[in-house]
Design a protein around this motif. Structure first.
Motif, PDB file in Angstrom:
ATOM      1  N   ASN A 251     -18.514  -1.168   2.728  1.00  0.00           N
ATOM      2  CA  ASN A 251     -18.691  -0.298   1.561  1.00  0.00           C
ATOM      3  C   ASN A 251     -17.669   0.842   1.554  1.00  0.00           C
ATOM      4  OD1 ASN A 251     -19.955   0.426  -0.865  1.00  0.00           O
ATOM      5  ND2 ASN A 251     -21.275   1.907   0.168  1.00  0.00           N
ATOM      6  N   ILE A 252     -16.434   0.509   1.935  1.00  0.00           N
ATOM      7  CA  ILE A 252     -15.342   1.469   1.941  1.00  0.00           C
ATOM      8  C   ILE A 252     -14.443   1.205   0.732  1.00  0.00           C
ATOM      9  CG2 ILE A 252     -13.324   2.331   3.195  1.00  0.00           C
ATOM     10  CD1 ILE A 252     -15.857   2.898   4.680  1.00  0.00           C
ATOM     11  N   THR A 253     -14.146   2.250  -0.018  1.00  0.00           N
ATOM     12  CA  THR A 253     -13.149   2.136  -1.070  1.00  0.00           C
ATOM     13  C   THR A 253     -11.768   2.170  -0.427  1.00  0.00           C
ATOM     14  OG1 THR A 253     -14.558   3.203  -2.728  1.00  0.00           O
ATOM     15  CG2 THR A 253     -12.186   3.184  -3.149  1.00  0.00           C
ATOM     16  N   LEU A 254     -11.068   1.061  -0.506  1.00  0.00           N
ATOM     17  CA  LEU A 254      -9.757   0.941   0.123  1.00  0.00           C
ATOM     18  C   LEU A 254      -8.669   1.156  -0.927  1.00  0.00           C
ATOM     19  CD1 LEU A 254      -7.858   0.244   2.455  1.00  0.00           C
ATOM     20  CD2 LEU A 254      -8.216  -2.194   1.918  1.00  0.00           C
ATOM     21  N   ILE A 255      -7.851   2.184  -0.714  1.00  0.00           N
ATOM     22  CA  ILE A 255      -6.686   2.413  -1.564  1.00  0.00           C
ATOM     23  C   ILE A 255      -5.474   1.827  -0.848  1.00  0.00           C
ATOM     24  CG2 ILE A 255      -5.211   4.124  -2.672  1.00  0.00           C
ATOM     25  CD1 ILE A 255      -7.577   6.002  -2.815  1.00  0.00           C
ATOM     26  N   ASP A 256      -4.904   0.800  -1.423  1.00  0.00           N
ATOM     27  CA  ASP A 256      -3.721   0.167  -0.853  1.00  0.00           C
ATOM     28  C   ASP A 256      -2.492   0.905  -1.362  1.00  0.00           C
ATOM     29  OD1 ASP A 256      -1.782  -1.468   0.169  1.00  0.00           O
ATOM     30  OD2 ASP A 256      -2.320  -3.236  -1.019  1.00  0.00           O
ATOM     31  N   MET A 257      -1.880   1.679  -0.490  1.00  0.00           N
ATOM     32  CA  MET A 257      -0.750   2.515  -0.906  1.00  0.00           C
ATOM     33  C   MET A 257       0.570   1.750  -0.935  1.00  0.00           C
ATOM     34  SD  MET A 257      -2.093   5.394  -1.672  1.00  0.00           S
ATOM     35  CE  MET A 257      -0.589   6.351  -1.894  1.00  0.00           C
ATOM     36  N   TYR A 258       0.622   0.590  -0.333  1.00  0.00           N
ATOM     37  CA  TYR A 258       1.895  -0.137  -0.270  1.00  0.00           C
ATOM     38  C   TYR A 258       2.508  -0.383  -1.662  1.00  0.00           C
ATOM     39  CZ  TYR A 258       5.305  -3.833   0.433  1.00  0.00           C
ATOM     40  OH  TYR A 258       6.461  -4.579   0.403  1.00  0.00           O
ATOM     41  N   PRO A 259       1.750  -0.890  -2.628  1.00  0.00           N
ATOM     42  CA  PRO A 259       2.360  -1.109  -3.955  1.00  0.00           C
ATOM     43  C   PRO A 259       2.904   0.172  -4.590  1.00  0.00           C
ATOM     44  CG  PRO A 259       0.267  -2.266  -3.784  1.00  0.00           C
ATOM     45  CD  PRO A 259       0.352  -1.348  -2.603  1.00  0.00           C
ATOM     46  N   GLN A 260       2.309   1.324  -4.222  1.00  0.00           N
ATOM     47  CA  GLN A 260       2.753   2.597  -4.807  1.00  0.00           C
ATOM     48  C   GLN A 260       4.027   3.140  -4.166  1.00  0.00           C
ATOM     49  OE1 GLN A 260      -0.300   5.607  -5.423  1.00  0.00           O
ATOM     50  NE2 GLN A 260      -1.920   4.084  -5.151  1.00  0.00           N
ATOM     51  N   VAL A 261       4.324   2.696  -2.939  1.00  0.00           N
ATOM     52  CA  VAL A 261       5.461   3.292  -2.219  1.00  0.00           C
ATOM     53  C   VAL A 261       6.570   2.305  -1.897  1.00  0.00           C
ATOM     54  CG1 VAL A 261       3.922   4.998  -1.179  1.00  0.00           C
ATOM     55  CG2 VAL A 261       4.490   2.920   0.109  1.00  0.00           C
ATOM     56  N   LYS A 262       6.358   1.021  -2.130  1.00  0.00           N
ATOM     57  CA  LYS A 262       7.301   0.017  -1.658  1.00  0.00           C
ATOM     58  C   LYS A 262       8.699   0.186  -2.247  1.00  0.00           C
ATOM     59  CE  LYS A 262       5.771  -3.535  -5.002  1.00  0.00           C
ATOM     60  NZ  LYS A 262       7.036  -3.669  -5.760  1.00  0.00           N
ATOM     61  N   ASP A 263       8.789   0.766  -3.435  1.00  0.00           N
ATOM     62  CA  ASP A 263      10.097   0.925  -4.080  1.00  0.00           C
ATOM     63  C   ASP A 263      10.639   2.359  -4.007  1.00  0.00           C
ATOM     64  OD1 ASP A 263      10.160  -1.783  -4.885  1.00  0.00           O
ATOM     65  OD2 ASP A 263       8.914  -1.327  -6.628  1.00  0.00           O
ATOM     66  N   ILE A 264       9.964   3.219  -3.266  1.00  0.00           N
ATOM     67  CA  ILE A 264      10.428   4.607  -3.142  1.00  0.00           C
ATOM     68  C   ILE A 264      11.692   4.658  -2.289  1.00  0.00           C
ATOM     69  CG2 ILE A 264       9.898   6.851  -2.118  1.00  0.00           C
ATOM     70  CD1 ILE A 264       7.043   6.548  -2.984  1.00  0.00           C
ATOM     71  N   ASP A 265      12.669   5.379  -2.758  1.00  0.00           N
ATOM     72  CA  ASP A 265      13.900   5.615  -2.002  1.00  0.00           C
ATOM     73  C   ASP A 265      13.611   6.658  -0.921  1.00  0.00           C
ATOM     74  OD1 ASP A 265      16.382   6.289  -1.007  1.00  0.00           O
ATOM     75  OD2 ASP A 265      17.285   6.755  -2.949  1.00  0.00           O
ATOM     76  N   GLU A 266      13.639   6.246   0.334  1.00  0.00           N
ATOM     77  CA  GLU A 266      13.249   7.140   1.419  1.00  0.00           C
ATOM     78  C   GLU A 266      14.197   8.320   1.586  1.00  0.00           C
ATOM     79  OE1 GLU A 266      12.418   5.016   5.036  1.00  0.00           O
ATOM     80  OE2 GLU A 266      11.313   3.451   3.969  1.00  0.00           O
ATOM     81  N   SER A 267      15.414   8.207   1.072  1.00  0.00           N
ATOM     82  CA  SER A 267      16.350   9.321   1.185  1.00  0.00           C
ATOM     83  C   SER A 267      15.936  10.510   0.325  1.00  0.00           C
ATOM     84  CB  SER A 267      17.761   8.878   0.796  1.00  0.00           C
ATOM     85  OG  SER A 267      17.845   8.583  -0.593  1.00  0.00           O
ATOM     86  N   THR A 268      14.985  10.279  -0.599  1.00  0.00           N
ATOM     87  CA  THR A 268      14.513  11.363  -1.469  1.00  0.00           C
ATOM     88  C   THR A 268      13.300  12.083  -0.883  1.00  0.00           C
ATOM     89  OG1 THR A 268      12.973   9.937  -2.700  1.00  0.00           O
ATOM     90  CG2 THR A 268      15.265  10.024  -3.474  1.00  0.00           C
ATOM     91  N   LEU A 269      12.829  11.633   0.264  1.00  0.00           N
ATOM     92  CA  LEU A 269      11.581  12.151   0.824  1.00  0.00           C
ATOM     93  C   LEU A 269      11.824  13.320   1.771  1.00  0.00           C
ATOM     94  CD1 LEU A 269       9.889   8.715   1.550  1.00  0.00           C
ATOM     95  CD2 LEU A 269       9.518  10.218  -0.429  1.00  0.00           C
ATOM     96  N   ASN A 270      10.760  14.079   2.012  1.00  0.00           N
ATOM     97  CA  ASN A 270      10.830  15.254   2.876  1.00  0.00           C
ATOM     98  C   ASN A 270      10.461  14.888   4.313  1.00  0.00           C
ATOM     99  OD1 ASN A 270      11.296  16.915   0.563  1.00  0.00           O
ATOM    100  ND2 ASN A 270       9.088  16.914   0.161  1.00  0.00           N
TER     101      ASN A 270
END
Length: 278
Positions: A251-270
Motif C-alpha cells: 500500500n505504498i504510493t510509488l513515484i517512479d522518477m526515472y521517466p521525469q529525469v531520464k532526459d535531463i542534461d546533467e551539466s545543468t544540475l547543481n
C-alpha cells in the motif's frame, strides 16, 4: 519496540528518535552480507530496485513506524534510499536536507515537515566512531547552530529516524579520552587520528526516505530534480514490474522518477545546494 504514542510525541518534539531493538542480530548479519553482495555486484541503484534489499526498505516494522510518525496510512516512496558501505568517519558536517536551508521564512518552516529519513546502522556506535550526530530540537528552524549536539548512541538492531529539517551529520568521531563528550565536527581537522576511537567494524548503513502526500513533498521532489547526485541516482534506478507489484502489496504510493529525469542534461544540475524560489 518503543510504545508508538510516546515515540510519536518524542519525535515531534525533538525532531529525531532512536527506536531500540527493531531487528535481531541474525537479521543485521544478513543485511551486512547483502550489502557486501551489492558491493561485489557493483549495484548502486536504490533499495527497491534490487530483489535483495526491497524487503528491507518495505519491512512492515519500518512502515508501521513511518505511518505513525507521519500520521498517515498513505505513504509515498520516490526512489530515495541507499546502502552505504565503508566510508571513513570524519567527513561529517552539520546540515539539513530540505530545500529551504537558507530562507528561514520559506514554506518548509511553516508546518510540520512531511518527509522523514531512517537509518539502519549495521554495527554498534554507542561507544565507537561513525555515529550519526544530531542537534536536538533543531527541526523547526533553518539555523544549523540551534540545538544541543550529541551522538546517537545506536546499537545493532536499532532504527534511527529524523526529519529532513533536523540538523544532522554523518560519520562523526569520538575522542578516546572522552568518548561521550561531543566534539564539534569543525574541530576534527585539528585532532590527530590516533586520538579518536575507531569504528567497531567497517561502517555499513541502509538509508530510506518516505513522505506524506503534501505540497511540501512535491516541492522537495522539484528540489531533488535540480541536484546532480539525485538525478544520477534516479537514472540508475529503473523499476521493473516486480517493483510496482511489491509497492502496491505494501500500500505504498510509488513515484517512479526515472521517466521525469531520464532526459535531463546533467551539466545543468547543481552539485551543491541552491535555493528554490518560494
Amino acid at each position: 519496540m518503543q510504545h508508538i504514542l510516546n515515540l510519536t510525541e518524542e519525535f515531534k518534539t525533538n525532531g529525531w528518535a532512536l527506536i531500540k531493538n527493531v531487528f535481531s542480530n541474525s537479521e543485521i548479519e544478513k543485511y551486512r552480507d547483502i550489502a557486501n553482495q551489492l558491493k561485489t555486484d557493483h549495484y548502486d541503484g536504490d533499495l527497491l530496485g534490487h530483489p535483495l534489499t526491497r524487503g528491507i526498505l518495505f519491512d512492515d516494522r519500518i512502515l508501521k513506524v513511518v505511518k505513525q510518525l507521519l500520521g498517515t496510512d498513505e505513504l509515498v516512496y520516490f526512489g530515495d534510499s541507499s546502502c552505504t558501505i565503508a566510508k571513513k568517519p570524519g567527513n561529517a558536517h552539520f546540515h539539513k536536507d530540505n530545500p529551504d536551508k537558507i530562507n528561514g521564512n520559506g514554506p518548509d518552516w511553516q508546518e510540520e515537515y512531511p518527509v522523514i529519513r531512517l537509518g539502519i546502522y549495521l554495527q554498534n556506535h554507542d561507544n565507537f566512531s561513525g555515529a550519526l550526530a544530531i542537534r536536538d530540537k533543531s527541526h523547526k528552524t533553518n539555523n544549523i547552530k540551534t540545538g544541543t549536539a550529541f551522538y546517537v548512541d545506536n546499537q545493532v538492531g536499532d532504527l534511527s529516524v529524523w526529519y529532513l529539517t533536523t540538523t544532522h551529520a554523518g560519520y562523526s568521531k569520538r575522542l578516546r579520552i572522552a568518548p561521550k563528550l561531543f566534539l564539534n565536527t569543525s574541530l576534527y581537522r585539528f585532532v590527530p587520528d590516533s586520538m579518536f576511537v575507531p569504528e567497531e567494524k567497517y561502517r555499513i548503513a541502509y538509508f530510506m526516505t518516505f513522505g506524506r502526500k503534501s505540497p511540501l513533498l512535491d516541492r522537495y521532489l522539484r528540489y531533488l530534480k535540480t541536484r546532480e547526485y539525485m538525478v544520477q541516482g534516479w537514472k540508475r534506478s529503473q523499476y521493473d514490474d516486480s517493483c510496482f507489484t511489491f509497492a502496491k502489496s505494501k500500500n505504498i504510493t510509488l513515484i517512479d522518477m526515472y521517466p521525469q529525469v531520464k532526459d535531463i542534461d546533467e551539466s545543468t544540475l547543481n552539485k551543491g545546494h541552491v535555493e528554490l524560489p518560494n
